[in-house]
Design an enzyme around this catalytic site. Structure first.
Site, PDB file in Angstrom:
ATOM      1  N   ASN A 154      14.006  29.721 140.586  1.00 49.84           N
ATOM      2  CA  ASN A 154      15.254  29.079 141.608  1.00 49.84           C
ATOM      3  C   ASN A 154      15.260  29.167 142.930  1.00 49.84           C
ATOM      4  OD1 ASN A 154      16.044  31.507 140.954  1.00 49.84           O
ATOM      5  ND2 ASN A 154      18.214  31.242 141.096  1.00 49.84           N
ATOM      6  N   SER A 231      16.320  35.902 133.663  1.00 51.01           N
ATOM      7  CA  SER A 231      17.497  35.788 132.601  1.00 51.01           C
ATOM      8  C   SER A 231      17.663  37.264 132.129  1.00 51.01           C
ATOM      9  CB  SER A 231      16.917  34.990 131.579  1.00 51.01           C
ATOM     10  OG  SER A 231      15.849  35.471 130.967  1.00 51.01           O
ATOM     11  N   GLU A 252      17.287  42.463 137.832  1.00 59.88           N
ATOM     12  CA  GLU A 252      18.240  41.666 138.612  1.00 59.88           C
ATOM     13  C   GLU A 252      18.414  40.357 137.838  1.00 59.88           C
ATOM     14  OE1 GLU A 252      20.179  42.386 141.062  1.00 59.88           O
ATOM     15  OE2 GLU A 252      19.059  44.179 141.699  1.00 59.88           O
ATOM     16  N   GLY A 254      21.349  37.678 134.927  1.00 56.99           N
ATOM     17  CA  GLY A 254      22.159  36.460 135.078  1.00 56.99           C
ATOM     18  C   GLY A 254      23.408  36.897 135.391  1.00 56.99           C
ATOM     19  N   CYS A 286      21.929  32.729 140.330  1.00 55.59           N
ATOM     20  CA  CYS A 286      22.603  33.683 139.512  1.00 55.59           C
ATOM     21  C   CYS A 286      23.837  33.831 140.020  1.00 55.59           C
ATOM     22  CB  CYS A 286      21.538  34.976 139.866  1.00 55.59           C
ATOM     23  SG  CYS A 286      21.343  35.309 141.458  1.00 55.59           S
TER      24      CYS A 286
HETATM   25  P1  NAD Z   1      13.267  33.632 132.762  1.00 55.45           P
HETATM   26  O1  NAD Z   1      13.710  35.364 132.567  1.00 55.45           O
HETATM   27  O2  NAD Z   1      12.955  33.035 131.794  1.00 55.45           O
HETATM   28  O3  NAD Z   1      12.008  33.892 133.875  1.00 55.45           O
HETATM   29  C1  NAD Z   1      11.889  34.855 135.087  1.00 55.45           C
HETATM   30  C2  NAD Z   1      10.514  35.411 135.251  1.00 55.45           C
HETATM   31  O4  NAD Z   1      10.283  36.258 134.104  1.00 55.45           O
HETATM   32  C3  NAD Z   1       9.412  34.140 135.120  1.00 55.45           C
HETATM   33  O5  NAD Z   1       8.549  34.558 136.204  1.00 55.45           O
HETATM   34  C4  NAD Z   1       9.143  34.255 133.789  1.00 55.45           C
HETATM   35  O6  NAD Z   1       7.881  33.750 133.508  1.00 55.45           O
HETATM   36  C5  NAD Z   1       9.131  35.889 133.587  1.00 55.45           C
HETATM   37  N1  NAD Z   1       9.097  36.405 132.066  1.00 55.45           N
HETATM   38  C6  NAD Z   1       9.839  35.602 131.230  1.00 55.45           C
HETATM   39  N2  NAD Z   1       9.762  36.391 130.030  1.00 55.45           N
HETATM   40  C7  NAD Z   1       9.298  37.620 130.406  1.00 55.45           C
HETATM   41  C8  NAD Z   1       9.136  38.802 129.693  1.00 55.45           C
HETATM   42  N3  NAD Z   1       9.347  39.020 128.450  1.00 55.45           N
HETATM   43  N4  NAD Z   1       8.191  39.899 130.378  1.00 55.45           N
HETATM   44  C9  NAD Z   1       8.132  39.744 131.661  1.00 55.45           C
HETATM   45  N5  NAD Z   1       8.374  38.738 132.339  1.00 55.45           N
HETATM   46  C10 NAD Z   1       8.858  37.536 131.775  1.00 55.45           C
HETATM   47  O7  NAD Z   1      14.234  33.274 133.933  1.00 55.45           O
HETATM   48  P2  NAD Z   1      14.798  31.561 134.263  1.00 55.45           P
HETATM   49  O8  NAD Z   1      15.695  31.308 133.145  1.00 55.45           O
HETATM   50  O9  NAD Z   1      13.549  31.018 134.485  1.00 55.45           O
HETATM   51  O10 NAD Z   1      15.522  32.075 135.654  1.00 55.45           O
HETATM   52  C11 NAD Z   1      17.063  31.745 135.688  1.00 55.45           C
HETATM   53  C12 NAD Z   1      17.734  33.155 135.319  1.00 55.45           C
HETATM   54  O11 NAD Z   1      17.280  34.222 136.227  1.00 55.45           O
HETATM   55  C13 NAD Z   1      19.093  33.143 135.163  1.00 55.45           C
HETATM   56  O12 NAD Z   1      19.849  34.052 134.147  1.00 55.45           O
HETATM   57  C14 NAD Z   1      19.413  33.654 136.527  1.00 55.45           C
HETATM   58  O13 NAD Z   1      20.943  34.199 136.585  1.00 55.45           O
HETATM   59  C15 NAD Z   1      18.793  34.677 136.672  1.00 55.45           C
HETATM   60  N6  NAD Z   1      18.614  34.956 138.362  1.00 55.45           N
HETATM   61  C16 NAD Z   1      18.865  36.299 138.409  1.00 55.45           C
HETATM   62  C17 NAD Z   1      18.889  36.675 140.018  1.00 55.45           C
HETATM   63  C18 NAD Z   1      19.576  37.833 140.466  1.00 55.45           C
HETATM   64  O14 NAD Z   1      19.126  38.256 141.412  1.00 55.45           O
HETATM   65  N7  NAD Z   1      20.230  38.522 139.732  1.00 55.45           N
HETATM   66  C19 NAD Z   1      18.386  35.666 140.935  1.00 55.45           C
HETATM   67  C20 NAD Z   1      18.095  34.527 140.431  1.00 55.45           C
HETATM   68  C21 NAD Z   1      18.070  34.213 139.022  1.00 55.45           C
END
Ligand code: NAD
Length: 485
Positions: A154, A231, A252, A254, A286
Protein backbone atom coordinates in the site's frame (compact mmCIF):
# COMPACT_ATOMS: atom_id res chain seq x y z
CA UNK A 1 18.98 12.43 -15.19
CA UNK A 2 17.12 9.23 -14.50
CA UNK A 3 17.22 6.74 -11.66
CA UNK A 4 15.30 3.89 -13.24
CA UNK A 5 15.78 4.36 -17.00
CA UNK A 6 18.84 2.11 -16.86
CA UNK A 7 17.92 -1.44 -17.78
CA UNK A 8 20.32 -2.92 -15.16
CA UNK A 9 17.47 -3.78 -12.76
CA UNK A 10 14.87 -5.03 -15.25
CA UNK A 11 13.96 -8.69 -14.60
CA UNK A 12 16.71 -8.89 -11.93
CA UNK A 13 17.10 -9.35 -8.19
CA UNK A 14 20.08 -7.89 -6.27
CA UNK A 15 22.48 -10.27 -4.53
CA UNK A 16 25.83 -8.43 -4.25
CA UNK A 17 24.89 -6.95 -7.64
CA UNK A 18 22.03 -7.16 -10.17
CA UNK A 19 21.57 -10.76 -11.21
CA UNK A 20 18.94 -13.19 -12.51
CA UNK A 21 16.64 -14.58 -9.81
CA UNK A 22 16.28 -18.37 -9.72
CA UNK A 23 12.54 -17.85 -9.24
CA UNK A 24 12.17 -16.35 -12.76
CA UNK A 25 10.54 -12.95 -13.14
CA UNK A 26 7.50 -11.06 -11.86
CA UNK A 27 5.47 -8.86 -14.24
CA UNK A 28 4.87 -5.30 -13.03
CA UNK A 29 1.25 -4.36 -13.75
CA UNK A 30 -0.53 -1.00 -13.61
CA UNK A 31 -3.78 -1.68 -11.70
CA UNK A 32 -5.63 1.30 -13.26
CA UNK A 33 -5.19 0.04 -16.83
CA UNK A 34 -3.89 -3.54 -16.64
CA UNK A 35 -0.90 -2.36 -18.71
CA UNK A 36 2.48 -4.08 -18.27
CA UNK A 37 5.15 -1.74 -16.88
CA UNK A 38 8.13 -4.12 -17.07
CA UNK A 39 9.36 -6.87 -14.82
CA UNK A 40 11.49 -7.55 -11.77
CA UNK A 41 13.40 -10.71 -10.89
CA UNK A 42 11.87 -13.29 -8.56
CA UNK A 43 14.06 -14.68 -5.78
CA UNK A 44 14.06 -18.33 -4.70
CA UNK A 45 14.81 -19.74 -1.25
CA UNK A 46 18.30 -20.54 -2.53
CA UNK A 47 18.83 -16.91 -3.56
CA UNK A 48 17.77 -15.83 -0.07
CA UNK A 49 20.33 -18.12 1.57
CA UNK A 50 23.10 -16.78 -0.70
CA UNK A 51 22.04 -13.18 -0.09
CA UNK A 52 21.95 -13.72 3.65
CA UNK A 53 25.48 -15.15 3.79
CA UNK A 54 26.75 -12.31 1.60
CA UNK A 55 24.91 -9.74 3.72
CA UNK A 56 26.52 -11.09 6.90
CA UNK A 57 29.96 -10.73 5.30
CA UNK A 58 29.25 -7.20 4.09
CA UNK A 59 27.81 -6.22 7.48
CA UNK A 60 31.06 -6.96 9.34
CA UNK A 61 32.94 -4.48 7.16
CA UNK A 62 30.10 -1.90 7.11
CA UNK A 63 29.80 -1.84 10.93
CA UNK A 64 33.51 -0.91 11.15
CA UNK A 65 33.09 2.16 8.94
CA UNK A 66 33.37 5.49 10.75
CA UNK A 67 30.03 6.91 11.91
CA UNK A 68 30.57 9.92 9.65
CA UNK A 69 30.98 7.64 6.60
CA UNK A 70 27.71 5.83 7.32
CA UNK A 71 25.97 9.15 7.97
CA UNK A 72 27.20 10.51 4.62
CA UNK A 73 25.65 7.60 2.70
CA UNK A 74 22.29 8.21 4.41
CA UNK A 75 22.44 11.97 3.76
CA UNK A 76 23.25 11.34 0.10
CA UNK A 77 20.34 8.85 -0.14
CA UNK A 78 17.98 11.51 1.26
CA UNK A 79 19.23 14.03 -1.30
CA UNK A 80 18.76 11.50 -4.11
CA UNK A 81 15.15 10.86 -3.03
CA UNK A 82 14.62 14.61 -3.45
CA UNK A 83 16.48 14.81 -6.79
CA UNK A 84 14.63 11.86 -8.31
CA UNK A 85 11.30 12.57 -6.56
CA UNK A 86 9.29 13.19 -9.72
CA UNK A 87 10.46 10.03 -11.48
CA UNK A 88 9.81 7.89 -8.37
CA UNK A 89 6.36 9.46 -7.93
CA UNK A 90 5.52 8.46 -11.51
CA UNK A 91 6.21 4.83 -10.61
CA UNK A 92 4.24 5.05 -7.36
CA UNK A 93 1.24 6.46 -9.24
CA UNK A 94 1.31 3.77 -11.91
CA UNK A 95 2.43 0.75 -9.90
CA UNK A 96 0.39 1.31 -6.72
CA UNK A 97 -2.65 3.12 -8.21
CA UNK A 98 -1.98 6.23 -6.11
CA UNK A 99 -3.05 9.79 -6.81
CA UNK A 100 0.00 12.08 -7.35
CA UNK A 101 -0.11 13.72 -3.85
CA UNK A 102 0.28 10.26 -2.31
CA UNK A 103 3.36 9.72 -4.48
CA UNK A 104 4.71 13.08 -3.31
CA UNK A 105 4.07 12.15 0.31
CA UNK A 106 6.01 8.90 -0.12
CA UNK A 107 9.12 10.52 -1.62
CA UNK A 108 9.01 13.36 0.92
CA UNK A 109 8.86 10.94 3.85
CA UNK A 110 11.48 8.67 2.25
CA UNK A 111 13.94 11.59 2.11
CA UNK A 112 13.10 12.51 5.73
CA UNK A 113 13.61 8.92 6.88
CA UNK A 114 17.13 9.03 5.40
CA UNK A 115 17.93 12.43 6.93
CA UNK A 116 16.64 11.28 10.34
CA UNK A 117 18.64 8.05 10.02
CA UNK A 118 21.80 9.98 9.10
CA UNK A 119 21.83 11.32 12.69
CA UNK A 120 21.82 7.79 14.18
CA UNK A 121 25.52 6.91 13.63
CA UNK A 122 26.51 9.98 15.66
CA UNK A 123 23.90 9.46 18.36
CA UNK A 124 25.14 8.30 21.82
CA UNK A 125 25.28 4.51 21.72
CA UNK A 126 25.11 3.54 25.36
CA UNK A 127 25.40 4.43 29.00
CA UNK A 128 28.12 4.64 31.62
CA UNK A 129 26.96 2.42 34.51
CA UNK A 130 27.84 2.42 38.17
CA UNK A 131 29.48 -0.73 39.54
CA UNK A 132 29.95 -2.26 43.01
CA UNK A 133 33.31 -3.56 41.80
CA UNK A 134 36.49 -1.56 41.26
CA UNK A 135 35.95 -1.13 37.55
CA UNK A 136 34.39 0.90 34.80
CA UNK A 137 31.13 -0.44 33.48
CA UNK A 138 29.28 0.39 30.27
CA UNK A 139 26.18 -0.71 28.37
CA UNK A 140 26.91 -0.17 24.70
CA UNK A 141 24.77 -0.64 21.62
CA UNK A 142 26.08 -2.84 18.80
CA UNK A 143 24.50 -3.49 15.39
CA UNK A 144 22.11 -6.46 15.46
CA UNK A 145 23.70 -7.95 12.29
CA UNK A 146 21.52 -8.92 9.33
CA UNK A 147 18.00 -7.42 9.37
CA UNK A 148 15.17 -8.64 7.13
CA UNK A 149 12.62 -6.04 6.04
CA UNK A 150 9.28 -7.29 4.65
CA UNK A 151 6.92 -4.65 3.24
CA UNK A 152 3.31 -4.58 1.95
CA UNK A 153 1.85 -3.07 -1.25
CA UNK A 154 0.00 0.00 0.00
CA UNK A 155 2.77 2.48 0.89
CA UNK A 156 5.64 0.40 -0.45
CA UNK A 157 8.35 3.06 -0.40
CA UNK A 158 7.70 4.48 3.08
CA UNK A 159 7.10 1.07 4.65
CA UNK A 160 10.41 -0.24 3.28
CA UNK A 161 12.62 2.81 3.86
CA UNK A 162 11.38 3.42 7.43
CA UNK A 163 13.17 0.19 8.44
CA UNK A 164 15.92 0.01 5.80
CA UNK A 165 17.35 3.50 6.52
CA UNK A 166 17.77 3.22 10.32
CA UNK A 167 18.96 -0.40 10.11
CA UNK A 168 21.71 0.50 7.63
CA UNK A 169 22.63 3.71 9.48
CA UNK A 170 23.20 1.70 12.68
CA UNK A 171 25.68 -0.65 10.97
CA UNK A 172 23.42 -3.54 9.97
CA UNK A 173 22.95 -5.08 6.54
CA UNK A 174 19.46 -5.66 5.15
CA UNK A 175 17.57 -8.28 3.15
CA UNK A 176 14.67 -6.36 1.59
CA UNK A 177 11.58 -8.33 0.48
CA UNK A 178 8.99 -6.05 -1.11
CA UNK A 179 5.45 -7.12 -1.99
CA UNK A 180 5.52 -8.74 -5.46
CA UNK A 181 2.79 -6.32 -6.66
CA UNK A 182 4.89 -3.24 -5.84
CA UNK A 183 8.45 -4.47 -6.11
CA UNK A 184 9.68 -1.41 -8.04
CA UNK A 185 8.36 1.30 -5.66
CA UNK A 186 9.12 -0.79 -2.55
CA UNK A 187 12.35 -2.44 -3.71
CA UNK A 188 14.10 -1.42 -6.93
CA UNK A 189 13.80 2.30 -6.10
CA UNK A 190 15.57 1.85 -2.74
CA UNK A 191 18.23 -0.41 -4.24
CA UNK A 192 19.02 2.10 -7.01
CA UNK A 193 19.07 5.04 -4.55
CA UNK A 194 21.54 3.31 -2.24
CA UNK A 195 23.67 2.18 -5.19
CA UNK A 196 23.92 5.80 -6.31
CA UNK A 197 24.51 6.95 -2.73
CA UNK A 198 27.66 4.81 -2.52
CA UNK A 199 26.49 2.05 -0.15
CA UNK A 200 28.97 -0.84 -0.44
CA UNK A 201 27.60 -3.83 -2.42
CA UNK A 202 26.06 -6.47 -0.17
CA UNK A 203 24.87 -4.19 2.64
CA UNK A 204 21.43 -4.06 1.00
CA UNK A 205 20.11 -7.08 -0.94
CA UNK A 206 16.83 -7.08 -2.87
CA UNK A 207 14.74 -10.26 -2.94
CA UNK A 208 11.31 -9.81 -4.58
CA UNK A 209 8.88 -12.67 -4.17
CA UNK A 210 5.77 -13.89 -2.39
CA UNK A 211 5.10 -15.37 1.04
CA UNK A 212 7.60 -18.25 0.46
CA UNK A 213 10.43 -15.74 0.02
CA UNK A 214 9.08 -13.88 3.07
CA UNK A 215 9.35 -17.08 5.11
CA UNK A 216 12.89 -17.64 3.81
CA UNK A 217 14.13 -14.16 4.80
CA UNK A 218 12.76 -14.81 8.30
CA UNK A 219 14.38 -18.24 8.59
CA UNK A 220 17.81 -17.53 7.04
CA UNK A 221 20.33 -18.36 9.78
CA UNK A 222 22.29 -15.08 9.71
CA UNK A 223 19.16 -12.92 10.17
CA UNK A 224 18.86 -11.55 13.72
CA UNK A 225 16.00 -9.06 13.45
CA UNK A 226 12.87 -9.04 11.28
CA UNK A 227 10.95 -5.82 10.57
CA UNK A 228 7.59 -6.95 9.17
CA UNK A 229 4.77 -4.68 8.00
CA UNK A 230 1.63 -6.38 6.72
CA UNK A 231 -1.52 -8.22 7.74
CA UNK A 232 -2.16 -9.63 11.21
CA UNK A 233 -2.42 -13.30 10.04
CA UNK A 234 0.95 -13.13 8.20
CA UNK A 235 2.45 -11.19 11.14
CA UNK A 236 1.46 -13.96 13.53
CA UNK A 237 3.33 -16.50 11.34
CA UNK A 238 6.42 -14.26 11.23
CA UNK A 239 6.24 -13.89 15.03
CA UNK A 240 5.97 -17.67 15.49
CA UNK A 241 8.94 -18.31 13.23
CA UNK A 242 11.00 -15.63 15.01
CA UNK A 243 10.20 -17.08 18.44
CA UNK A 244 11.11 -20.60 17.31
CA UNK A 245 14.45 -19.40 15.94
CA UNK A 246 15.11 -16.98 18.83
CA UNK A 247 15.12 -13.88 16.64
CA UNK A 248 13.53 -10.52 17.34
CA UNK A 249 10.50 -9.55 15.23
CA UNK A 250 9.02 -6.04 15.01
CA UNK A 251 5.46 -6.53 13.79
CA UNK A 252 3.47 -3.61 12.34
CA UNK A 253 0.09 -5.11 11.45
CA UNK A 254 -3.53 -4.32 10.66
CA UNK A 255 -5.88 -1.76 12.15
CA UNK A 256 -9.56 -0.85 12.50
CA UNK A 257 -9.23 2.71 13.62
CA UNK A 258 -11.96 4.76 15.29
CA UNK A 259 -12.70 8.43 14.67
CA UNK A 260 -14.77 9.88 17.53
CA UNK A 261 -16.83 12.97 16.64
CA UNK A 262 -17.77 14.75 19.87
CA UNK A 263 -20.97 16.76 20.39
CA UNK A 264 -20.45 20.34 19.23
CA UNK A 265 -17.61 19.50 16.79
CA UNK A 266 -17.51 21.59 13.58
CA UNK A 267 -19.60 19.37 11.31
CA UNK A 268 -18.16 20.41 7.96
CA UNK A 269 -14.56 20.00 9.12
CA UNK A 270 -15.41 16.69 10.82
CA UNK A 271 -16.94 15.33 7.60
CA UNK A 272 -13.89 16.40 5.58
CA UNK A 273 -11.57 14.74 8.14
CA UNK A 274 -13.73 11.59 8.15
CA UNK A 275 -13.80 11.38 4.33
CA UNK A 276 -10.02 11.80 4.09
CA UNK A 277 -9.46 9.22 6.85
CA UNK A 278 -11.60 6.61 5.09
CA UNK A 279 -10.98 7.30 1.38
CA UNK A 280 -7.32 8.39 1.13
CA UNK A 281 -5.51 5.85 -1.09
CA UNK A 282 -8.81 3.95 -1.45
CA UNK A 283 -8.77 3.10 2.27
CA UNK A 284 -5.76 0.84 1.75
CA UNK A 285 -3.86 2.16 4.77
CA UNK A 286 -3.33 0.45 8.13
CA UNK A 287 -4.35 3.75 9.78
CA UNK A 288 -7.50 4.21 7.63
CA UNK A 289 -10.55 5.38 9.57
CA UNK A 290 -12.52 2.13 9.70
CA UNK A 291 -15.09 3.16 12.33
CA UNK A 292 -16.80 6.55 12.60
CA UNK A 293 -18.30 7.09 16.05
CA UNK A 294 -20.53 10.15 15.89
CA UNK A 295 -22.53 11.73 18.72
CA UNK A 296 -26.26 11.14 18.26
CA UNK A 297 -26.92 14.91 18.09
CA UNK A 298 -24.95 15.09 14.80
CA UNK A 299 -25.26 11.57 13.40
CA UNK A 300 -27.97 12.14 10.74
CA UNK A 301 -26.31 15.27 9.34
CA UNK A 302 -22.87 13.61 9.44
CA UNK A 303 -24.11 10.60 7.45
CA UNK A 304 -25.89 12.88 4.94
CA UNK A 305 -22.88 15.15 4.36
CA UNK A 306 -20.33 12.31 4.30
CA UNK A 307 -22.48 10.46 1.74
CA UNK A 308 -22.78 13.62 -0.35
CA UNK A 309 -19.02 14.07 -0.26
CA UNK A 310 -18.42 10.41 -1.13
CA UNK A 311 -20.72 10.60 -4.14
CA UNK A 312 -18.86 13.71 -5.34
CA UNK A 313 -15.33 12.28 -5.23
CA UNK A 314 -14.03 11.36 -8.70
CA UNK A 315 -12.65 7.82 -9.11
CA UNK A 316 -10.45 6.72 -12.01
CA UNK A 317 -6.95 6.48 -13.46
CA UNK A 318 -4.74 8.45 -11.04
CA UNK A 319 -2.19 9.18 -13.79
CA UNK A 320 -4.77 11.64 -15.18
CA UNK A 321 -4.21 13.81 -12.09
CA UNK A 322 -7.97 14.47 -12.09
CA UNK A 323 -9.25 11.96 -9.51
CA UNK A 324 -9.40 11.66 -5.72
CA UNK A 325 -9.38 7.84 -5.69
CA UNK A 326 -7.47 5.42 -7.92
CA UNK A 327 -7.90 1.65 -8.27
CA UNK A 328 -7.75 -1.12 -5.67
CA UNK A 329 -4.45 -3.01 -5.97
CA UNK A 330 -5.90 -6.22 -7.47
CA UNK A 331 -9.04 -8.28 -8.00
CA UNK A 332 -8.56 -10.35 -4.86
CA UNK A 333 -8.58 -7.23 -2.68
CA UNK A 334 -11.52 -5.76 -4.64
CA UNK A 335 -13.56 -8.94 -4.10
CA UNK A 336 -12.72 -8.92 -0.39
CA UNK A 337 -13.91 -5.32 0.01
CA UNK A 338 -17.11 -5.92 -1.95
CA UNK A 339 -17.73 -9.16 -0.04
CA UNK A 340 -17.48 -7.35 3.29
CA UNK A 341 -19.83 -4.58 2.11
CA UNK A 342 -22.38 -7.22 1.03
CA UNK A 343 -22.03 -9.11 4.33
CA UNK A 344 -22.54 -5.81 6.22
CA UNK A 345 -25.76 -5.16 4.34
CA UNK A 346 -26.97 -8.70 5.04
CA UNK A 347 -26.23 -8.04 8.71
CA UNK A 348 -28.43 -4.91 8.69
CA UNK A 349 -26.27 -1.99 7.48
CA UNK A 350 -27.50 0.53 4.88
CA UNK A 351 -25.36 1.65 1.93
CA UNK A 352 -25.79 5.45 2.11
CA UNK A 353 -23.29 6.10 -0.70
CA UNK A 354 -21.23 4.10 -3.20
CA UNK A 355 -21.11 0.31 -2.99
CA UNK A 356 -19.46 -1.54 -5.86
CA UNK A 357 -17.64 -0.14 -8.88
CA UNK A 358 -16.19 -1.02 -12.27
CA UNK A 359 -12.94 -2.83 -13.15
CA UNK A 360 -10.56 -2.37 -10.15
CA UNK A 361 -12.22 0.90 -9.11
CA UNK A 362 -14.41 0.91 -6.00
CA UNK A 363 -16.71 3.85 -5.28
CA UNK A 364 -16.24 5.59 -1.91
CA UNK A 365 -18.86 3.92 0.25
CA UNK A 366 -20.72 4.95 3.41
CA UNK A 367 -22.37 2.32 5.63
CA UNK A 368 -24.88 3.63 8.15
CA UNK A 369 -27.26 2.00 10.61
CA UNK A 370 -24.50 -0.45 11.52
CA UNK A 371 -24.16 -2.16 14.90
CA UNK A 372 -21.03 -3.22 16.77
CA UNK A 373 -21.34 -6.90 15.78
CA UNK A 374 -21.59 -6.19 12.04
CA UNK A 375 -18.56 -7.50 10.03
CA UNK A 376 -18.30 -4.06 8.36
CA UNK A 377 -17.60 -2.72 11.86
CA UNK A 378 -15.48 -5.48 13.37
CA UNK A 379 -13.26 -6.39 10.38
CA UNK A 380 -10.43 -4.41 8.78
CA UNK A 381 -11.96 -3.74 5.32
CA UNK A 382 -8.83 -2.20 3.74
CA UNK A 383 -10.95 -0.40 1.15
CA UNK A 384 -12.77 2.95 0.67
CA UNK A 385 -15.60 2.18 3.07
CA UNK A 386 -16.76 4.42 5.95
CA UNK A 387 -18.98 2.63 8.52
CA UNK A 388 -20.76 5.17 10.76
CA UNK A 389 -22.34 4.46 14.17
CA UNK A 390 -23.93 6.81 16.72
CA UNK A 391 -23.17 7.02 20.45
CA UNK A 392 -24.98 8.82 23.26
CA UNK A 393 -22.51 9.03 26.17
CA UNK A 394 -18.72 9.49 26.35
CA UNK A 395 -18.44 6.20 28.27
CA UNK A 396 -20.17 4.43 25.41
CA UNK A 397 -17.82 6.04 22.83
CA UNK A 398 -14.75 4.97 24.82
CA UNK A 399 -16.05 1.43 25.24
CA UNK A 400 -16.85 1.11 21.53
CA UNK A 401 -13.50 2.58 20.46
CA UNK A 402 -11.66 0.13 22.76
CA UNK A 403 -13.78 -2.87 21.76
CA UNK A 404 -11.68 -3.67 18.65
CA UNK A 405 -8.97 -6.34 18.84
CA UNK A 406 -6.75 -3.83 16.98
CA UNK A 407 -5.07 -0.81 18.56
CA UNK A 408 -3.23 1.27 15.99
CA UNK A 409 -4.70 4.78 15.67
CA UNK A 410 -7.62 6.79 17.06
CA UNK A 411 -8.78 10.30 16.09
CA UNK A 412 -10.94 12.52 18.34
CA UNK A 413 -12.63 15.59 16.87
CA UNK A 414 -14.14 18.41 18.95
CA UNK A 415 -13.65 19.88 22.41
CA UNK A 416 -9.99 19.46 23.40
CA UNK A 417 -10.63 19.16 27.14
CA UNK A 418 -13.07 16.31 26.59
CA UNK A 419 -10.75 14.74 24.01
CA UNK A 420 -7.81 14.79 26.46
CA UNK A 421 -9.88 12.92 29.06
CA UNK A 422 -10.93 10.36 26.43
CA UNK A 423 -7.32 9.96 25.20
CA UNK A 424 -6.28 8.84 28.69
CA UNK A 425 -8.80 5.97 28.49
CA UNK A 426 -8.02 4.71 24.96
CA UNK A 427 -5.78 1.70 24.17
CA UNK A 428 -4.02 2.66 20.98
CA UNK A 429 -0.47 3.02 19.65
CA UNK A 430 -1.29 6.58 18.65
CA UNK A 431 -4.01 9.14 19.25
CA UNK A 432 -4.63 12.30 17.20
CA UNK A 433 -6.78 15.04 18.73
CA UNK A 434 -8.56 17.12 16.11
CA UNK A 435 -7.15 15.04 13.26
CA UNK A 436 -8.34 11.93 11.47
CA UNK A 437 -6.47 8.65 12.00
CA UNK A 438 -3.88 8.68 9.15
CA UNK A 439 -0.60 10.37 10.10
CA UNK A 440 3.07 9.46 10.00
CA UNK A 441 6.32 11.34 10.56
CA UNK A 442 9.88 10.05 10.32
CA UNK A 443 10.82 11.36 13.78
CA UNK A 444 7.82 9.96 15.70
CA UNK A 445 7.37 6.50 17.19
CA UNK A 446 4.84 4.50 15.18
CA UNK A 447 3.17 1.21 16.01
CA UNK A 448 0.15 -0.52 17.39
CA UNK A 449 -0.93 -2.68 20.31
CA UNK A 450 -3.10 -5.81 20.42
CA UNK A 451 -3.68 -7.33 16.97
CA UNK A 452 -1.98 -4.26 15.42
CA UNK A 453 1.46 -5.48 16.42
CA UNK A 454 4.23 -5.43 18.96
CA UNK A 455 4.29 -1.69 19.71
CA UNK A 456 6.12 1.39 18.49
CA UNK A 457 9.31 0.05 16.99
CA UNK A 458 9.78 2.51 14.13
CA UNK A 459 10.33 6.25 14.04
CA UNK A 460 12.64 8.47 16.06
CA UNK A 461 16.09 7.72 17.49
CA UNK A 462 14.88 5.97 20.66
CA UNK A 463 12.66 3.44 18.88
CA UNK A 464 15.11 2.85 16.01
CA UNK A 465 18.16 2.28 18.20
CA UNK A 466 16.12 -0.11 20.35
CA UNK A 467 14.88 -1.90 17.22
CA UNK A 468 18.13 -2.43 15.31
CA UNK A 469 20.87 -2.86 17.94
CA UNK A 470 21.75 -5.25 20.76
CA UNK A 471 23.06 -4.13 24.12
CA UNK A 472 26.47 -5.36 25.23
CA UNK A 473 27.73 -5.02 28.82
CA UNK A 474 31.38 -4.03 28.89
CA UNK A 475 33.59 -3.72 32.00
CA UNK A 476 37.24 -2.62 32.36
CA UNK A 477 39.77 -2.84 35.21
CA UNK A 478 43.23 -1.31 35.22
CA UNK A 479 44.79 -4.72 36.03
CA UNK A 480 43.72 -8.38 35.93
CA UNK A 481 41.28 -9.01 38.79
CA UNK A 482 42.33 -11.14 41.80
CA UNK A 483 40.25 -14.34 42.35
CA UNK A 484 40.06 -16.70 45.40
CA UNK A 485 41.59 -19.66 43.52
P1 NAD B 1 0.26 -9.39 3.72
O1 NAD B 1 0.51 -9.72 5.13
O2 NAD B 1 -0.47 -10.33 2.88
O3 NAD B 1 1.64 -9.08 2.95
C1 NAD B 1 2.61 -8.19 3.46
C2 NAD B 1 4.00 -8.69 3.09
O4 NAD B 1 4.26 -9.91 3.78
C3 NAD B 1 4.17 -9.02 1.62
O5 NAD B 1 5.47 -8.64 1.23
C4 NAD B 1 3.99 -10.53 1.58
O6 NAD B 1 4.60 -11.13 0.47
C5 NAD B 1 4.64 -10.94 2.88
N1 NAD B 1 4.16 -12.20 3.48
C6 NAD B 1 2.94 -12.76 3.38
N2 NAD B 1 2.90 -13.91 4.12
C7 NAD B 1 4.11 -14.02 4.72
C8 NAD B 1 4.69 -14.98 5.62
N3 NAD B 1 4.01 -16.04 6.05
N4 NAD B 1 5.95 -14.78 6.02
C9 NAD B 1 6.66 -13.71 5.62
N5 NAD B 1 6.18 -12.79 4.75
C10 NAD B 1 4.92 -12.94 4.31
O7 NAD B 1 -0.44 -7.95 3.76
P2 NAD B 1 -1.35 -7.23 2.67
O8 NAD B 1 -2.73 -7.72 2.83
O9 NAD B 1 -0.74 -7.27 1.35
O10 NAD B 1 -1.21 -5.73 3.23
C11 NAD B 1 -2.21 -5.11 3.90
C12 NAD B 1 -2.11 -5.34 5.40
O11 NAD B 1 -0.95 -4.69 5.91
C13 NAD B 1 -3.27 -4.73 6.15
O12 NAD B 1 -3.70 -5.57 7.17
C14 NAD B 1 -2.67 -3.44 6.72
O13 NAD B 1 -3.35 -2.93 7.84
C15 NAD B 1 -1.28 -3.88 7.04
N6 NAD B 1 -0.39 -2.72 7.12
C16 NAD B 1 0.12 -2.38 8.35
C17 NAD B 1 0.91 -1.24 8.48
C18 NAD B 1 1.46 -0.82 9.82
O14 NAD B 1 2.42 -0.05 9.85
N7 NAD B 1 0.91 -1.26 10.95
C19 NAD B 1 1.20 -0.47 7.35
C20 NAD B 1 0.65 -0.85 6.13
C21 NAD B 1 -0.13 -1.99 6.03
Amino acid sequence: MSLLATSSWQAKIYVDGWTDGSGGTIAVTEPATGRNLGSVGAASVDDVLKASTAAARAQREWALRKPEERAAVLRRAGQLFEEYAEEIQGWIVRETGAIPPKGQLETHIAANECFEASALPGHPHGEVLTSNEDRWSFARRRPAGVVSVIAPFNFPLILSIRSVAPAIALGNSVLLKPDPRTAVSGGVVLMRIFEEAGLPAGVLQLLPGGADVGVAVCEAPEVRVIAFTGSTPAGRKVGESAARNLKRAHLELGGNNALIVLPGADLEKAVSAGAFGSFMHQGQICMTTGRHLVHESMYDEYVRLLSEKAEGLPVGDPASGQVALGPIIDEKQWDRIDGLVKQSVEAGATVSAGGGGEALFYRPTVLSGIDHTNPGWTEEIFGPVAPVMKFSTIDEAVELANSSEYGLSVGILGDVGEAMKIADRINSGKIHINEQTVSDEANSPFGGVGASGTGSRVGGATANIEAYTETQWLTMRPEIAIYPF
